[in-house]
Design a protein around this motif. Structure first.
Motif, PDB file in Angstrom:
ATOM      1  N   GLY A 103       0.825  -1.213   0.000  1.00 46.90           N
ATOM      2  CA  GLY A 103       0.000   0.000   0.000  1.00 46.90           C
ATOM      3  C   GLY A 103       0.857   1.260   0.000  1.00 46.90           C
ATOM      4  O   GLY A 103       0.578   2.227  -0.712  1.00 46.90           O
TER       5      GLY A 103
ATOM      6  N   GLN B 112       1.610   4.402  -2.855  1.00 44.78           N
ATOM      7  CA  GLN B 112       1.615   5.848  -2.582  1.00 44.78           C
ATOM      8  C   GLN B 112       2.922   6.484  -3.071  1.00 44.78           C
ATOM      9  O   GLN B 112       2.921   7.616  -3.559  1.00 44.78           O
TER      10      GLN B 112
ATOM     11  N   GLN C 252      -3.800  -1.116  -0.070  1.00 45.29           N
ATOM     12  CA  GLN C 252      -3.879  -0.140   1.024  1.00 45.29           C
ATOM     13  C   GLN C 252      -4.960  -0.562   2.010  1.00 45.29           C
ATOM     14  O   GLN C 252      -6.012  -1.063   1.595  1.00 45.29           O
TER      15      GLN C 252
ATOM     16  N   GLU D  82      -5.228   3.946   5.240  1.00 51.99           N
ATOM     17  CA  GLU D  82      -4.379   4.456   4.156  1.00 51.99           C
ATOM     18  C   GLU D  82      -5.242   4.964   2.999  1.00 51.99           C
ATOM     19  O   GLU D  82      -4.956   5.995   2.397  1.00 51.99           O
TER      20      GLU D  82
END
Ligand SMILES: Nc1ncnc2c1ncn2[C@@H]1O[C@H](COP(=O)(O)OP(=O)(O)OP(=O)(O)O)[C@@H](O)[C@H]1O
Length: 243
Positions: A146, A150, A173, A177
């Motif tokens: 996850g 990002q 995620q 998150e």
């Protein structure tokens, strides 16, 4: 006399079709994405979402139809030329340099468009925006999936794109998150970026998008604001499973 200016969409996909041999993966697809908006593209597996992203990103030439970026016909341009014109993309699989730190992954991308101190400043700003401060010195291949996603989004942002294509960025995620990520997407859009999001997480799509396009068997069957899409019985039956 009052003048009325029509501002063209940043991205316009015009009548795009793609065939793989006898199989028609996309049929006469029309879609647009606006600056300042998060635009969702949803549909079941095999609907043609990745094929459409490849056409928009320049990895695949359409059999017919055109792609316009800020009014310019970019159908025949490759990915690098599109990147120079302000397009950035993330992929379904993680495409980070595993043996580089998070910061260095971002610096590599930032140095494509900025030099020296400017690149470093750009990276610092994006790290703060995407809230990756706790991970800057971690090697990319040591990150949870996850967080890795990002970092991919952060890396795309360091090129200062006008249009960002995100292919399932929330996969891997957790709920916290994803919620934080939704806020980041909104703030990116508020800065005037056009965000085009392919995502299976319907809560995220419905919560963050300004408009949603629904693709089924290579055809856009509906486009509209999330609340309209959410209430469409055919969409509910086929894609959301909540009718
Ligand atoms: N290179 C290829 N050669 C032949 N057929 C392909 C090729 N790429 C995709 N297809 C077919 O085109 C259709 C659309 O595939 P695509 O991967 O674009 O769908 P998708 O909506 O992205 O699916 P998913 O959600 O599973 O990623 C599918 O029927 C797929 O089997």
């Amino acid at each position: 006399m009052r003048r009325c200016w029509i501002v063209p969409s940043l991205l316009r996909v015009d009548d795009v079709s793609v065939s793989f041999g006898a199989h028609r993966a996309l049929s006469d697809v029309e879609l647009s994405a606006e600056r300042g908006h998060v635009t969702g593209l949803i549909g079941p597996n095999g609907a043609g979402k990745s094929t459409l992203f490849d056409v928009i990103g320049g990895l695949r030439r359409p059999s017919s139809g055109s792609v316009f970026l800020d009014g310019e016909d970019i159908t025949r341009l490759g990915p690098a030329q599109r990147a120079k014109r302000g397009m950035a993309r993330t992929f379904q699989g993680l495409e980070l340099f595993g043996r580089l730190s998070v910061r260095d992954n971002l610096l590599v991308a930032a140095e494509l468009r900025h030099s020296g101190r400017d690149a470093a400043n750009m990276v610092d700003g994006v790290i703060e925006r995407v809230q990756l401060g706790a991970y800057v010195d971690r090697l990319a291949d040591s990150l949870p999936t996850g967080v890795g996603r990002q970092v991919e989004v952060a890396r795309a942002l360091t090129t200062k794109p006008d249009l960002i294509l995100l292919d399932e960025p929330a996969a891997g995620q957790d709920a916290d998150e994803t919620e934080r990520f939704a806020q980041i997407l909104r703030s990116v859009a508020q800065d005037g970026v056009a965000v085009l999001l392919v995502e299976h997480d319907m809560e995220l799509v419905m919560g963050v998008c300004d408009e949603v396009h629904v693709l089924d068997l290579g055809t856009i069957i509906m486009s509209g604001p999330p609340e309209t899409v959410r209430q469409n019985t055919a969409v509910l039956d086929a894609y959301l499973g909540t009718a």
